[in-house]
Design an enzyme around this catalytic site. Structure first.
Site, PDB file in Angstrom:
ATOM      1  N   THR A  31       0.824  -1.207   0.000  1.00  0.00           N
ATOM      2  CA  THR A  31       0.000   0.000   0.000  1.00  0.00           C
ATOM      3  C   THR A  31       0.856   1.255   0.000  1.00  0.00           C
ATOM      4  OG1 THR A  31      -1.792  -1.143   1.094  1.00  0.00           O
ATOM      5  CG2 THR A  31      -1.756   1.226   1.371  1.00  0.00           C
ATOM      6  N   SER A  77       1.396  -7.564  -0.821  1.00  0.00           N
ATOM      7  CA  SER A  77       2.181  -8.546  -0.055  1.00  0.00           C
ATOM      8  C   SER A  77       1.420  -9.847   0.182  1.00  0.00           C
ATOM      9  CB  SER A  77       2.676  -7.957   1.259  1.00  0.00           C
ATOM     10  OG  SER A  77       1.637  -7.859   2.198  1.00  0.00           O
ATOM     11  N   THR A 110       1.679  -4.369   4.186  1.00  0.00           N
ATOM     12  CA  THR A 110       1.551  -4.649   5.622  1.00  0.00           C
ATOM     13  C   THR A 110       0.914  -6.007   5.925  1.00  0.00           C
ATOM     14  OG1 THR A 110      -0.595  -3.540   5.735  1.00  0.00           O
ATOM     15  CG2 THR A 110       1.365  -2.193   6.207  1.00  0.00           C
ATOM     16  N   ASP A 111       0.212  -6.595   4.913  1.00  0.00           N
ATOM     17  CA  ASP A 111      -0.523  -7.841   5.199  1.00  0.00           C
ATOM     18  C   ASP A 111       0.392  -8.975   5.648  1.00  0.00           C
ATOM     19  OD1 ASP A 111      -2.790  -6.493   4.531  1.00  0.00           O
ATOM     20  OD2 ASP A 111      -3.099  -7.467   2.593  1.00  0.00           O
TER      21      ASP A 111
HETATM   22  N1  ASP Z   1      -2.769  -5.450   0.672  1.00  0.00           N
HETATM   23  C1  ASP Z   1      -1.695  -4.546   1.017  1.00  0.00           C
HETATM   24  C2  ASP Z   1      -0.391  -5.336   1.032  1.00  0.00           C
HETATM   25  O1  ASP Z   1      -0.126  -6.041   1.956  1.00  0.00           O
HETATM   26  C3  ASP Z   1      -1.954  -3.927   2.322  1.00  0.00           C
HETATM   27  C4  ASP Z   1      -0.913  -2.942   2.793  1.00  0.00           C
HETATM   28  O2  ASP Z   1       0.183  -2.835   2.290  1.00  0.00           O
HETATM   29  O3  ASP Z   1      -1.231  -2.208   3.764  1.00  0.00           O
HETATM   30  O4  ASP Z   1       0.356  -5.265   0.091  1.00  0.00           O
END
Ligand code: ASP
Length: 348
Positions: A31, A77, A110-111
């Site tokens: 993200t 991710s 973050t995932d």
């Molecule tokens: N779906 C995103 C990821 O993990 C969420 C994020 O980065 O906050 O790439």
């Protein structure tokens, strides 16, 4: 000790010569590199900005460090695979061996950020700081958190205080150790927490303060050695709930490549008695089974309900299931001995 004095000397040299430290940013997507159609949209495409665009969006970065970068991949991710980890591991190694680079920052979705952080915490063989960072809001969002998170991550990576704390995660003005950090909220910017230990410190507008150091072995102090093309063994996670269908469980034993299972048990890593037959079959097939908990915090007591001694299982200490899986995969590269693997769970 010698290494410690060496890094102090390096930092003193940097201070005296007024040279800025050099940071390698390894961009992997997420993200933080996401782009949405509007400032308030919750739908966006993660991994859209290039590393260069991401770096350009952070005012003041070049005034605290010389920045080099590599676009390792540009993914959500959730789509990262264990072979992507090997690509990242190779880039971390390259930066670790490059004498012109003082520290490494990895931008990441973050995932699954906590999994990549713990993986590197166990396998990266370098004393250089490694800091992972992401954001909860896309780069185009109102009050996007990415630029400040990245600035803070670079500040933490170049801080002389960051010596010997393992792989770190910087999010929302907090510094966390890779082993204990986890994402706890779907959308909030304060999502990252370490329920068992709390954060290691704070970073406010690049100003770094630590309160503690992780006490588990990491990076150069672990025995886990991989190469750029290591294939990690197949380890699955089974989530417990009321009324698990044992037919579905039995079907996973048909996969002869399966080497390990992590149970995300209820409470203290508990497993329903109607699954005990499955445990016997799994152990007979040579599959190593680790008990962890779906509760999100606390230690799984050794031999709770006599499960470990009766069925030959391993108590996963206080690692979350997805991190217990990483430690089990790396342990299985070395041994199948459950006593030795149990010790790993108390050490790393
Ligand atoms: N779906 C995103 C990821 O993990 C969420 C994020 O980065 O906050 O790439």
């Amino acid at each position: 000790m010698k290494r410690f004095f060496f890094s102090i000397l390096v930092f003193l040299f940097i201070a005296v010569s007024d040279a800025k430290p050099t940071v390698e940013i390894l961009a992997t997507g997420g993200t933080i590199a996401g782009v949405a159609a509007s400032q308030t949209s919750t739908t966006y495409v993660a991994g859209s900005l290039s590393a260069q665009q991401l770096i350009n969006s952070v005012n003041g970065l070049e005034s605290i460090a010389n920045i080099k970068y590599t676009q390792v991949y540009n993914k959500d991710s959730g789509n990262i695979t264990t072979s992507d980890w090997m690509k990242l591991y190779a880039e971390v190694n390259k930066a670790a061996q490059d004498q012109s680079i003082d520290a490494i920052v990895i931008t990441h979705g973050t995932d699954t950020l906590e999994e990549t952080a713990y993986f590197l915490n166990l396998v990266a063989k370098t004393e250089k700081p490694i800091v992972l960072v992401g954001s909860m809001r896309a780069s185009t969002s109102m009050s996007a958190d990415g630029p400040l998170n990245l600035y803070n991550a670079v500040a933490v990576a170049i801080s002389p205080q960051t010596h010997n704390r393992g792989v770190l995660v910087v999010m929302n003005e907090k510094i966390f150790g890779a082993r204990n950090v986890t994402k706890t909220h779907t959308t909030n910017v304060d999502t990252f927490q370490s329920p068992n230990s709390g954060p290691l410190g704070d970073v406010v507008m690049g100003d770094v303060s630590y309160y503690s150091t992780p006490n588990r072995a990491s990076t150069t102090d672990t025995p886990f050695k991989i190469s750029n093309d290591t294939a990690l063994p197949n380890v699955a996670i089974i989530y417990e709930y009321v009324g698990v269908d044992t037919k579905i469980l039995a079907s996973i034993l048909k996969d002869k490549t399966l080497k390990g299972i992590v149970i995300a048990g209820v409470g203290d890593g508990n497993i329903p008695s109607y699954e005990h037959d499955f445990l016997v079959k799994a152990r007979k097939a040579g599959i190593v089974v680790v008990r962890s908990s779906r509760t999100g915090s606390g230690i799984v007591s050794y031999d709770y309900n006599n499960l470990d001694t009766t069925y030959g299982l391993i108590a996963g200490d206080n690692l979350r299931p997805e991190k217990a899986r990483i430690l089990l995969m790396l342990s299985l590269l070395q041994t199948n001995d459950i006593k030795q693997i149990q010790q790993n769970f108390y050490k790393y």
